[in-house]
Enzyme design. Structure first.
Site, PDB file in Angstrom:
ATOM      1  N   GLY A   8     -34.551  -5.765  17.158  1.00  0.00           N
ATOM      2  CA  GLY A   8     -34.094  -5.719  18.637  1.00  0.00           C
ATOM      3  C   GLY A   8     -35.115  -5.261  19.805  1.00  0.00           C
ATOM      4  O   GLY A   8     -34.459  -4.514  20.728  1.00  0.00           O
ATOM      5  N   GLY A  11     -34.063  -5.395  23.654  1.00  0.00           N
ATOM      6  CA  GLY A  11     -32.998  -4.455  24.169  1.00  0.00           C
ATOM      7  C   GLY A  11     -33.258  -3.408  25.165  1.00  0.00           C
ATOM      8  O   GLY A  11     -34.513  -3.416  25.313  1.00  0.00           O
ATOM      9  N   GLN A  12     -32.353  -2.883  25.547  1.00  0.00           N
ATOM     10  CA  GLN A  12     -32.579  -1.761  26.600  1.00  0.00           C
ATOM     11  C   GLN A  12     -33.607  -0.601  25.893  1.00  0.00           C
ATOM     12  O   GLN A  12     -34.341  -0.429  26.695  1.00  0.00           O
ATOM     13  CB  GLN A  12     -31.340  -1.072  27.039  1.00  0.00           C
ATOM     14  CG  GLN A  12     -31.505  -0.120  27.917  1.00  0.00           C
ATOM     15  CD  GLN A  12     -30.323   0.978  28.260  1.00  0.00           C
ATOM     16  OE1 GLN A  12     -29.386   1.004  27.386  1.00  0.00           O
ATOM     17  NE2 GLN A  12     -30.351   1.789  29.394  1.00  0.00           N
ATOM     18  N   TYR A 141     -17.673  -0.928  17.171  1.00  0.00           N
ATOM     19  CA  TYR A 141     -18.917  -0.579  17.231  1.00  0.00           C
ATOM     20  C   TYR A 141     -19.076   1.045  16.574  1.00  0.00           C
ATOM     21  O   TYR A 141     -19.984   0.979  16.041  1.00  0.00           O
ATOM     22  CB  TYR A 141     -19.194  -0.624  18.766  1.00  0.00           C
ATOM     23  CG  TYR A 141     -20.649   0.013  19.221  1.00  0.00           C
ATOM     24  CD1 TYR A 141     -21.662  -0.283  18.748  1.00  0.00           C
ATOM     25  CD2 TYR A 141     -20.631   1.466  19.855  1.00  0.00           C
ATOM     26  CE1 TYR A 141     -22.935  -0.040  19.391  1.00  0.00           C
ATOM     27  CE2 TYR A 141     -21.730   1.984  20.315  1.00  0.00           C
ATOM     28  CZ  TYR A 141     -23.117   1.035  19.859  1.00  0.00           C
ATOM     29  OH  TYR A 141     -24.239   1.683  20.215  1.00  0.00           O
ATOM     30  N   LYS A 145     -21.042   2.141  13.318  1.00  0.00           N
ATOM     31  CA  LYS A 145     -21.917   3.168  13.470  1.00  0.00           C
ATOM     32  C   LYS A 145     -21.916   4.523  12.314  1.00  0.00           C
ATOM     33  O   LYS A 145     -22.723   4.975  11.847  1.00  0.00           O
ATOM     34  CB  LYS A 145     -21.949   3.858  14.942  1.00  0.00           C
ATOM     35  CG  LYS A 145     -22.563   2.806  16.052  1.00  0.00           C
ATOM     36  CD  LYS A 145     -23.954   2.617  15.637  1.00  0.00           C
ATOM     37  CE  LYS A 145     -24.890   1.569  16.540  1.00  0.00           C
ATOM     38  NZ  LYS A 145     -26.024   1.211  16.353  1.00  0.00           N
TER      39      LYS A 145
END
Ligand code: SER
Length: 313
Positions: A8, A11-12, A141, A145
């Site tokens: 990833g 991503g941010q 989500y 998690k």
């Protein structure tokens, strides 16, 4: 010296963490991976490889060929996007995690997993939410998690894998944009404040959420990766946060720099419902005690830095 593979990477978090890890451990020791190649420092500042995190064969080959000993598994679908496509969120977040854990297991790689404030749901105490408390999230989500936290704990218990993780709050940063999250408003607001002096918030007045400025998040990841394992009672999901504010609070902070800043509201019911189901403020004492979590930025320090950076872009 560690040999780290990051998933990833565009991503941010990944975009900045890859660069931070390369500074810390050496450019050649951090392999950035993503499904798409983005031009810039992630693919040009060190090794880069394509990887779909559901592809175990490819993951294993990369871990072997680069002699990886640490996996930082960031690839995932965030909260609001997850509500738009729950099956995709489950597939990416859970099957991706299972695949990467299974690739890490025979190779005994240390494994970092990012959990989230989304791992808590409406049943958890919203103020000073404890490290250990009820976790019944109401978003897909959040479900992935909690399951991810438990799965990482299980891999440690069952196979002795060195799994570790953080429950990230909303992360504010300006190097790479966040995508598909609920806390993203706290990034957008700075861009709009700098460009137009006003912002229309999709999160309503009085909705408090935990936040952390990216430099403190990067520091936290390295501190946890480097932490003495004998001190870790909680491995896979430490609460971390440096501040808690609602849209009015961040607007007030922005007005200290841009006095004419105007905030209005057009609340998005989907993201508002997500925000309402999350804690208002986390208890981070376990992170402080077990590995020295010590964020440097409070809201006003973050605001000054963000506005300066956004203006200079
Ligand atoms: N920033 C994330 C989101 O809003 C929370 O982990 O989805």
């Amino acid at each position: 010296m560690k040999k780290i593979l990051v998933t990833g990477s565009n991503g941010q978090i990944g975009f900045e963490l890859v660069q931070h890890l390369r500074k810390t451990y050496g450019s050649d020791n951090v392999v950035a991976t993503a499904r798409k190649k983005a031009a810039g420092p992630v693919s040009e500042g060190g090794p880069f490889a394509f990887l779909d995190v559901r592809d175990g064969k490819m993951a294993g080959e990369l871990l072997d060929s680069w002699r990886i000993d640490t996996v930082v598994h960031l690839a995932g679908i965030l909260s609001a996007r997850g509500e738009a496509d729950p099956q995709l969120a489950w597939d990416t977040n859970m099957n991706g995690l299972c695949t990467m854990l299974e690739a890490a297991r025979p190779r005994k790689c240390a494994f970092f997993f990012p959990s989230s404030i989304a791992a808590f749901g409406p049943g958890a105490p919203p103020e000073n939410t404890p490290q250990d408390t009820i976790q019944r999230p109401s978003t897909i989500y959040g479900v992935t998690k909690v399951a991810g936290e438990l799965l990482c704990d299980y891999y440690h218990l069952k196979y002795g894998l060195d799994t570790r993780g953080l429950r990230f709050p909303g992360l504010v940063s300006c190097a790479a944009p966040p995508g598909g999250g609920t806390t993203d408003y706290a990034v957008h607001i700075y861009y709009e404040a700098a460009a137009h002096g006003r912002y229309t918030s999709y999160i309503g007045k009085g909705s408090f959420m935990d936040m952390l400025y990216m430099p403190d998040a990067l520091d936290a990841v390295v501190r946890l990766i480097e932490a003495d394992p004998s001190r870790l009672r909680h491995r896979c999901a430490f609460n971390i946060s440096a501040m808690s504010f609602d849209p009015e609070g961040i607007a007030e902070s922005i007005r200290k720099v841009i006095p004419e800043f105007e905030l209005s509201y057009e609340v998005d019911p989907v993201r508002q419902a997500i925000a309402d189901s999350w804690p208002d403020s986390l208890d981070c004492s376990a992170a402080r005690e077990e590995w020295g979590f010590a964020p440097r930025y409070d809201l006003d320090a973050m605001t000054r830095d963000m506005l300066q950076r956004v203006a200079s872009r």
